[in-house]
Design a protein around this motif. Structure first.
Motif, mmCIF file in Angstrom:
data_model
loop_
_atom_site.group_PDB
_atom_site.id
_atom_site.type_symbol
_atom_site.label_atom_id
_atom_site.label_comp_id
_atom_site.label_asym_id
_atom_site.label_seq_id
_atom_site.Cartn_x
_atom_site.Cartn_y
_atom_site.Cartn_z
ATOM 1 N N GLY A 103 -5.828 10.893 1.573
ATOM 2 C CA GLY A 103 -5.324 10.916 2.951
ATOM 3 C C GLY A 103 -6.034 9.873 3.787
ATOM 4 N N ALA A 104 -6.758 10.323 4.814
ATOM 5 C CA ALA A 104 -7.410 9.394 5.739
ATOM 6 C C ALA A 104 -8.840 9.079 5.335
ATOM 7 N N LEU A 114 -10.698 -7.548 2.359
ATOM 8 C CA LEU A 114 -10.132 -6.471 3.179
ATOM 9 C C LEU A 114 -9.432 -5.451 2.302
ATOM 10 N N ALA A 115 -9.320 -4.237 2.847
ATOM 11 C CA ALA A 115 -8.552 -3.174 2.207
ATOM 12 C C ALA A 115 -7.437 -2.772 3.158
ATOM 13 N N VAL A 116 -6.213 -2.643 2.616
ATOM 14 C CA VAL A 116 -5.070 -2.199 3.413
ATOM 15 C C VAL A 116 -4.661 -0.821 2.899
ATOM 16 N N TYR A 117 -4.580 0.124 3.822
ATOM 17 C CA TYR A 117 -4.272 1.509 3.455
ATOM 18 C C TYR A 117 -2.995 1.974 4.156
ATOM 19 N N LYS A 118 -2.350 2.936 3.549
ATOM 20 C CA LYS A 118 -1.252 3.640 4.216
ATOM 21 C C LYS A 118 -1.662 5.109 4.315
ATOM 22 N N PRO A 169 0.835 -1.212 0.000
ATOM 23 C CA PRO A 169 0.000 0.000 0.000
ATOM 24 C C PRO A 169 0.865 1.256 0.000
ATOM 25 N N LYS A 170 0.511 2.201 -0.854
ATOM 26 C CA LYS A 170 1.185 3.502 -0.852
ATOM 27 C C LYS A 170 0.163 4.536 -0.372
ATOM 28 N N ASP A 171 0.636 5.702 0.003
ATOM 29 C CA ASP A 171 -0.295 6.766 0.346
ATOM 30 C C ASP A 171 -1.277 6.943 -0.815
ATOM 31 N N TYR A 184 -3.491 0.780 7.942
ATOM 32 C CA TYR A 184 -4.819 0.511 8.481
ATOM 33 C C TYR A 184 -5.486 -0.556 7.620
ATOM 34 N N VAL A 185 -6.355 -1.332 8.268
ATOM 35 C CA VAL A 185 -7.105 -2.366 7.539
ATOM 36 C C VAL A 185 -8.586 -2.215 7.861
ATOM 37 N N THR A 186 -9.398 -2.230 6.805
ATOM 38 C CA THR A 186 -10.860 -2.230 6.988
ATOM 39 C C THR A 186 -11.453 -3.301 6.083
#
Lengths: 420, 108
Positions: free
Chosen positions: B58-59, B28-32, B12-14, B38-40
């Motif tokens: 961003g967030a 699942l989704a993995v975020y940076k 994951p990149k920004d 973060y994982v949701t």
């Protein structure tokens, strides 16, 4: 116009929102989240608290006329908890701009320092004898959809009059539910105003492949009645389409009566500026009813979910005197069969069109360019592209067309590098 | 506690989340976000869209279908039509991998 509400010092204690729908509810919510502590009256002619309209032509029908879990915008306790005086099933019959009051059909009068008209519109009725029959359905409200759901039985013969967004979505839902569907549309393709000729023709083919018998370039001349119900739709060339039910999707008429009676300036709806303000500085309008400045110049009235939600919130801020500049390109989606279609900005056949993906694969993104300026985009089952496309249009981004056409260049990269 | 490796930390990149297909967990989704992972759940709580097809800013992750949005660290729904929060998962970085705890034994 001279008649302004006698509001004394700029202390606002009473706000009346007329229209308990997406725009109205978002306005109420935004007033509270902005810290406004005064009274909020939210007045709705429909008997239901604010709900989502998009499911009415889709999930709500498939699920037998039962609202899903997140159908209502807020749970029933939210209104009292947020001190929103919710008046349902009552029409606002007049606004008095000098006295600063709203009169309800019940006879009650409410004080209002500011008024938001989020009155939306009514489904345009088919102007033919028989159109009030119980099996002729117009689709705007939860009540309309409940009546329609009961008639979409497997094997039922459904005639759709008008293949705009509502007609096309109901055609897809009716097919899904096992109905036999014939559609009559005066234009050459479905959703032609939203999609243009080329992509309208693509969608027309898609409906045909899904078993819809679609008659384009034809119109309805009459309805044949039998026992109080319509048993056939008569076309302009005399052909008769036997039917169990008719669904009419020929647009909406914006609900401008209150504004008109109060002498507010009207255009294609209630005229507002980028502060959502009408020709009276104490009265605002938002949502389907607002004739507003167009992002591309000129004026526009938008019947979209996004506009209802965001203009409602913008109007709330403007009513509190906050600086507001609301002027956004349109964005909407339509879900039909397994297609997710989205459009942003202007779809104009005169413009240069750059494709990613292929129309033949029913998965594509079409960008519409004016020179190197991205002015619109349409995606079909390429929703991942729309997040970037919306921002390209919103930011009036200038791009290199050759890079936009190159599938190996990620769209995010084009967005980052675009000048605006 | 057994951990499930989802993806290497250079995945994951920004603003470029990574989709993890269903396995012991739902998709699942993995975020940076600002260097943190973060994982949701990857499925929007409103429509049936994969959030990793959406637009991360961003967030915030915006759903690709209907424009609703969620706060990635908390999963909270922030924009209509999304109303129901996303399920989030506590992340541990282990040996260069983004991991989450394996689901426990079903109770009862």
């Amino acid at each position: 116009m001279e008649c302004s509400i006698n509001r004394g010092p700029e202390v606002i204690n009473n706000i009346a929102i007329i229209g308990a729908n997406m725009a109205g509810a978002r306005a109420a919510e935004s007033l509270r989240s902005a810290g406004y502590d005064g009274d909020i009256h939210l007045i709705g002619e429909e008997p239901w608290r604010p709900y989502e309209r998009p499911p009415l032509s889709k999930e709500f029908l498939w699920e037998g006329g039962v609202p899903s879990g997140n159908f209502y915008l807020h749970d029933e306790h939210w209104y009292a908890a947020n001190r929103v005086d919710l008046r349902l099933g009552v029409r606002a019959s007049a606004i008095d701009l000098r006295a600063g009051t709203v009169t309800l059909a019940s006879g009650e009068t409410l004080q209002a320092d500011r008024i938001l008209l989020s009155t939306g519109g009514a489904a345009r009725r088919l102007p033919l004898p028989g159109a009030e029959a119980t099996n002729v359905h117009h689709l705007r409200t939860l009540g309309d959809a409940t009546g329609l759901a009961a008639d979409l039985r497997p094997g039922a013969q459904i005639v759709i009059v008008g293949m705009g967004v509502i007609g096309a979505e109901v055609a897809a839902s009716a097919r899904r539910m096992g109905c036999s569907v014939t559609a009559v549309e005066p234009f050459a393709a479905p959703m032609i105003r939203a999609l243009g000729d080329r992509f309208g023709a693509w969608l027309g083919d898609y409906h045909r492949k899904q078993g819809v018998r679609a008659l384009y370039g034809r119109s309805v001349k009459g309805l044949r009645l039998s026992g109080g119900r319509v048993c056939a739709v008569i076309l302009d060339d005399g052909e008769e389409l036997a039917c169990d039910a008719v669904v009419v999707g020929i647009g909406i008429v914006p609900a401008v009566e209150l504004a008109k009676d109060a002498g507010l300036m009207l255009g294609n709806g209630i005229m507002v500026d980028a502060q959502c303000r009408t020709s009276n500085p104490a009265v605002f309008a938002a949502g389907d009813v607002a004739d507003q400045p167009d992002f591309f110049g000129g004026r526009v009235r938008m019947e979209t979910y996004q506009n209802a939600a965001e203009q409602g919130a913008a109007a709330a801020a403007a009513m509190l005197g906050q600086p507001v500049e609301y002027c956004r390109p349109c964005w909407f989606w339509s879900d039909q069969y397994d297609l997710n279609i989205q459009v942003t900005g202007r779809i104009d056949a005169q413009k240069q069109v750059i494709m990613r993906g292929r129309v033949e694969d029913d998965a594509f993104c079409a960008f519409f360019l004016s020179g190197d300026l991205v002015t619109g985009a349409l995606t079909a089952n390429r929703s991942a592209d729309m997040g970037v496309a919306k921002r390209l249009v919103e930011r009036r981004a200038r791009v290199e067309p050759a890079r936009l056409a190159d599938p190996d260049v990620p769209l995010r990269e084009i967005l980052k590098q675009s000048a605006s | 506690m057994e951990r499930i490796r989802l993806c290497p930390i250079d995945g994951p990149k920004d603003d470029e989340p990574v989709a993890i297909p269903a396995g012991a967990y739902p998709p699942l989704a993995v975020y940076k976000v600002d260097g943190k992972f973060y994982v949701t759940s990857n499925i929007c709580t409103h429509g049936n869209a994969h959030l990793t097809d959406g637009y991360q800013d961003g967030a915030t992750i915006e759903c690709p279908f209907h424009g609703g949005a969620f706060d990635i660290p908390t999963g909270a729904a922030t924009t209509y039509p999304c109303q129901i929060a996303l399920k989030t998962y506590a992340v541990t970085i282990e040996d260069g991998w983004v991991t989450i705890d394996a689901p426990g034994e079903p109770e009862g």
